[in-house]
Design a protein around this motif. Structure first.
Motif, PDB file in Angstrom:
ATOM      1  N   ALA A  97      60.531  24.430  42.161  1.00 51.50           N
ATOM      2  CA  ALA A  97      59.798  23.154  42.078  1.00 51.50           C
ATOM      3  C   ALA A  97      58.380  23.428  41.589  1.00 51.50           C
ATOM      4  CB  ALA A  97      59.743  22.506  43.461  1.00 51.50           C
ATOM      5  N   PRO A  98      57.814  22.509  40.763  1.00 48.12           N
ATOM      6  CA  PRO A  98      56.424  22.705  40.327  1.00 48.12           C
ATOM      7  C   PRO A  98      55.472  22.757  41.525  1.00 48.12           C
ATOM      8  CG  PRO A  98      57.490  21.002  39.034  1.00 48.12           C
ATOM      9  CD  PRO A  98      58.413  21.309  40.173  1.00 48.12           C
ATOM     10  N   LEU A  99      54.573  23.710  41.502  1.00 45.62           N
ATOM     11  CA  LEU A  99      53.657  23.933  42.627  1.00 45.62           C
ATOM     12  C   LEU A  99      52.233  23.574  42.233  1.00 45.62           C
ATOM     13  CD1 LEU A  99      54.880  27.572  43.373  1.00 45.62           C
ATOM     14  CD2 LEU A  99      55.350  25.584  44.832  1.00 45.62           C
ATOM     15  N   THR A 100      51.426  23.256  43.243  1.00 52.99           N
ATOM     16  CA  THR A 100      49.979  23.211  43.023  1.00 52.99           C
ATOM     17  C   THR A 100      49.424  24.488  43.646  1.00 52.99           C
ATOM     18  OG1 THR A 100      49.937  20.814  43.075  1.00 52.99           O
ATOM     19  CG2 THR A 100      47.851  21.935  43.501  1.00 52.99           C
ATOM     20  N   ILE A 101      48.702  25.266  42.811  1.00 55.90           N
ATOM     21  CA  ILE A 101      48.236  26.587  43.263  1.00 55.90           C
ATOM     22  C   ILE A 101      46.712  26.627  43.237  1.00 55.90           C
ATOM     23  CG2 ILE A 101      48.399  29.080  42.875  1.00 55.90           C
ATOM     24  CD1 ILE A 101      50.970  28.547  41.259  1.00 55.90           C
ATOM     25  N   CYS A 102      46.128  26.975  44.371  1.00 53.03           N
ATOM     26  CA  CYS A 102      44.679  27.120  44.459  1.00 53.03           C
ATOM     27  C   CYS A 102      44.363  28.584  44.173  1.00 53.03           C
ATOM     28  CB  CYS A 102      44.228  26.726  45.873  1.00 53.03           C
ATOM     29  SG  CYS A 102      42.486  26.971  46.171  1.00 53.03           S
ATOM     30  N   VAL A 103      43.743  28.846  43.003  1.00 48.93           N
ATOM     31  CA  VAL A 103      43.433  30.235  42.622  1.00 48.93           C
ATOM     32  C   VAL A 103      41.940  30.468  42.847  1.00 48.93           C
ATOM     33  CG1 VAL A 103      43.527  31.982  40.804  1.00 48.93           C
ATOM     34  CG2 VAL A 103      45.304  30.211  40.892  1.00 48.93           C
ATOM     35  N   ILE A 104      41.623  31.270  43.867  1.00 48.54           N
ATOM     36  CA  ILE A 104      40.212  31.551  44.177  1.00 48.54           C
ATOM     37  C   ILE A 104      39.832  32.856  43.466  1.00 48.54           C
ATOM     38  CG2 ILE A 104      38.542  31.939  46.016  1.00 48.54           C
ATOM     39  CD1 ILE A 104      40.486  30.540  47.947  1.00 48.54           C
ATOM     40  N   GLY A 105      38.756  32.798  42.654  1.00 51.85           N
ATOM     41  CA  GLY A 105      38.421  33.954  41.800  1.00 51.85           C
ATOM     42  C   GLY A 105      39.135  33.841  40.466  1.00 51.85           C
ATOM     43  N   ALA A 106      39.453  32.579  40.087  1.00 53.37           N
ATOM     44  CA  ALA A 106      40.219  32.319  38.855  1.00 53.37           C
ATOM     45  C   ALA A 106      39.454  32.714  37.600  1.00 53.37           C
ATOM     46  CB  ALA A 106      40.564  30.832  38.777  1.00 53.37           C
ATOM     47  N   GLY A 107      38.126  32.813  37.702  1.00 53.75           N
ATOM     48  CA  GLY A 107      37.320  33.117  36.520  1.00 53.75           C
ATOM     49  C   GLY A 107      37.151  34.607  36.273  1.00 53.75           C
ATOM     50  N   GLY A 108      37.796  35.442  37.083  1.00 53.84           N
ATOM     51  CA  GLY A 108      37.651  36.887  36.905  1.00 53.84           C
ATOM     52  C   GLY A 108      38.712  37.443  35.967  1.00 53.84           C
ATOM     53  N   PHE A 109      38.778  38.775  35.922  1.00 46.78           N
ATOM     54  CA  PHE A 109      39.711  39.457  35.018  1.00 46.78           C
ATOM     55  C   PHE A 109      41.162  39.082  35.327  1.00 46.78           C
ATOM     56  CE2 PHE A 109      42.190  43.611  34.988  1.00 46.78           C
ATOM     57  CZ  PHE A 109      42.606  43.504  33.671  1.00 46.78           C
ATOM     58  N   ILE A 110      41.614  39.333  36.559  1.00 46.40           N
ATOM     59  CA  ILE A 110      43.007  39.033  36.908  1.00 46.40           C
ATOM     60  C   ILE A 110      43.238  37.520  36.900  1.00 46.40           C
ATOM     61  CG2 ILE A 110      44.775  39.187  38.727  1.00 46.40           C
ATOM     62  CD1 ILE A 110      43.519  41.883  39.565  1.00 46.40           C
ATOM     63  N   GLY A 111      42.279  36.778  37.460  1.00 45.86           N
ATOM     64  CA  GLY A 111      42.405  35.318  37.530  1.00 45.86           C
ATOM     65  C   GLY A 111      42.606  34.695  36.159  1.00 45.86           C
ATOM     66  N   SER A 112      41.875  35.186  35.161  1.00 44.26           N
ATOM     67  CA  SER A 112      41.970  34.580  33.826  1.00 44.26           C
ATOM     68  C   SER A 112      43.362  34.812  33.232  1.00 44.26           C
ATOM     69  CB  SER A 112      40.887  35.141  32.900  1.00 44.26           C
ATOM     70  OG  SER A 112      41.146  36.487  32.567  1.00 44.26           O
ATOM     71  N   HIS A 113      43.918  36.000  33.442  1.00 44.69           N
ATOM     72  CA  HIS A 113      45.271  36.274  32.921  1.00 44.69           C
ATOM     73  C   HIS A 113      46.329  35.488  33.695  1.00 44.69           C
ATOM     74  CE1 HIS A 113      44.416  39.372  29.906  1.00 44.69           C
ATOM     75  NE2 HIS A 113      43.389  39.664  30.685  1.00 44.69           N
ATOM     76  N   LEU A 114      46.092  35.338  34.992  1.00 43.82           N
ATOM     77  CA  LEU A 114      47.051  34.574  35.801  1.00 43.82           C
ATOM     78  C   LEU A 114      47.052  33.099  35.379  1.00 43.82           C
ATOM     79  CD1 LEU A 114      49.038  34.404  38.163  1.00 43.82           C
ATOM     80  CD2 LEU A 114      47.079  34.174  39.713  1.00 43.82           C
ATOM     81  N   CYS A 115      45.859  32.531  35.206  1.00 49.04           N
ATOM     82  CA  CYS A 115      45.783  31.119  34.788  1.00 49.04           C
ATOM     83  C   CYS A 115      46.449  30.932  33.425  1.00 49.04           C
ATOM     84  CB  CYS A 115      44.326  30.649  34.719  1.00 49.04           C
ATOM     85  SG  CYS A 115      43.575  30.479  36.341  1.00 49.04           S
TER      86      CYS A 115
END
Ligand code: NAD
Ligand code: UDP
Length: 388
Positions: free
Chosen positions: A15-33
């Motif tokens: 099912a489509p999820l809503t995901i809160c990514v904390i640190g989304a602007g960093g190296f790993i966060g940017s690739h994950l987003c």
């Protein structure tokens, strides 16, 4: 709700999820987003103090991503919006941290606060609101290998049980308190223990990730270009900076420490499997690394020098490396992990994940990116520096 055609490892629709990514602007966060936007129907609440590395996704989101990602500029230390955002999401992924070794011994208080104290409300809000948490820890919680305490030529050093790092078996071996390098590992270990205890006592659904040197484009910064001139990033960016400036790569204490490097895009595949397979990932701590990509830091320097010459077309330096003491490079209180080989048994069994990209290939892609992104800016900055 529609699954966007995605199924989990057991064949059920995701099912489509809503995901809160904390640190989304960093190296790993940017690739994950990027991955979540490109390949899944999930929605992202992207939290960070900066958004430079995800500007292309959030400022403003391109029309095809409208409603799927929103950037919230906030510091989790002191922002009352945090709990509300965690409540809005099905899952929280916490990447926020101070995680550059140059900070561990020079800013130990900030390091401990960032990696332990600041993560506490995130764990608390997830637990109190019955929300799933994927918490990013580090391979550094293993510290030194058991084998490192044996004499250098001792035959047992070659036995895997003296160096392979296994999630639920290997001990965490840190140096003394005066070696402030271990402030990071110790704070990460305590937050792991807290998350684990919330799971055991209060039923928190959690997964802990221990990254083993994930590298690739957008990692850290190039000093004097998109970060402070005196800043010391992690080794990939330090060596990239030296190569861009045509100066020798600095080997700390002879560059004898060993590391295994995994390509960021391989590692992000593992995170997506954790996101979409909660029944297989919950309650586990996972190593995520590539045991086949082991080198000493000296070998890494040699390989990067060779690959950079190929992708830039510039001749390699006559003296490509120079030795520097840890005290000179990092200051008082530095210490090092000797060797990091991740045991891949658990992640392979639970999620069927294996890394794919050999070190040479990932360095080629990454150094091509570094050259294209930074060469002109470094040249300009060097000209300005000599003119003043
Ligand atoms: P990074 O520094 O690029 O990203 C961390 C992000 O968190 C940054 O964008 C930073 O601005 C943000 N952040 C920090 N404190 C914050 C706060 N108080 N409020 C809001 N945002 C905040 O680092 P990374 O390499 O992407 O690492 C992410 C996580 O993975 C960290 O927890 C780190 O300890 C862990 N880790 C990474 C590696 C690796 O190989 N890259 C290795 C071991 C552990
Ligand atoms: N290192 C080095 N020269 C540099 C930067 C780092 O020799 O310019 C070494 C560092 O001492 C460590 C290894 O490279 O042994 C990896 O360092 P990194 O900062 O990437 O983080 P770590 O793997 O220690 O967490």
């Amino acid at each position: 709700m529609a699954s966007g055609g995605r199924t989990d490892l057991d064949g059920a629709a995701v099912a489509p999820l809503t995901i809160c990514v904390i640190g989304a602007g960093g190296f790993i966060g940017s690739h994950l987003c990027e991955k979540l936007m490109a390949e899944t129907p999930h929605t992202v609440l992207a939290l960070d103090v900066y958004c430079d590395k995800i500007r292309h996704l959030v400022d403003p989101p391109p029309p095809h991503l409208a409603g799927r990602i929103a950037f919230h500029r906030l510091n989790i230390k002191n922002d009352s919006r945090l709990e509300g955002l965690i409540k809005m999401a099905d899952l929280t992924i916490n990447l926020a941290a101070i995680c550059t070794p140059a900070d561990y011994n020079t800013r130990p208080l900030d390091t401990i606060y960032s990696n332990f104290i600041d993560a506490l409300p995130v764990v608390k809000y997830c637990s109190e609101n019955s929300k799933r948490l994927i918490h990013f820890s580090t391979c550094e919680v293993y510290g030194k290998t058991i084998g490192s305490f044996l004499p250098k030529d001792h035959p047992l050093r070659k036995e895997p049980e003296f160096y392979v790092l296994t999630e639920d078996e290997s001990p965490c071996i840190f140096g003394p308190i005066v070696k402030q390098r271990w402030s990071y590992a110790c704070a990460k270990q305590l937050i792991e223990r807290l998350v684990f205890a919330e799971g055991a006592e209060n039923g928190l659904e959690f997964t802990i990730v221990r990254p083993f040197n994930w590298i690739g484009p957008r990692m850290d910064f190039i000093p004097g270009v998109d970060g402070p001139s005196e800043g010391v990033p992690r080794v990939l960016a330090c060596f990239s900076n030296n190569l861009l400036r045509r100066e020798p790569l600095k080997l700390v204490d002879g560059g004898e420490s060993q590391r295994t490097f995994v390509y960021i895009k391989d590692a992000i595949e593992a995170v997506l499997l954790m996101i979409e397979n909660p029944a297989r990932a919950n309650g586990h701590i996972f190593n995520v690394g590539n045991p086949d990509n082991e080198v000493t830091v000296r070998e890494l320097a040699e390989m990067m020098t060779e690959v950079y010459a190929k992708v830039s077309g510039e001749p390699p330096l006559e003296e490509p490396v120079v030795d520097v003491s840890a005290k000179e490079f990092y200051g008082e209180g530095y210490d090092d992990s000797d060797k990091r080989i991740p045991d891949m048994t658990l992640i392979n069994k639970q999620l069927g994940w294996n890394p794919k990209t050999p070190l040479k290939d990932l360095l080629e892609t990454t150094l091509t990116y570094q050259h294209k992104t930074y060469k002109e800016a470094v040249k300009t900055q060097m000209c300005l520096a000599t003119a003043t």
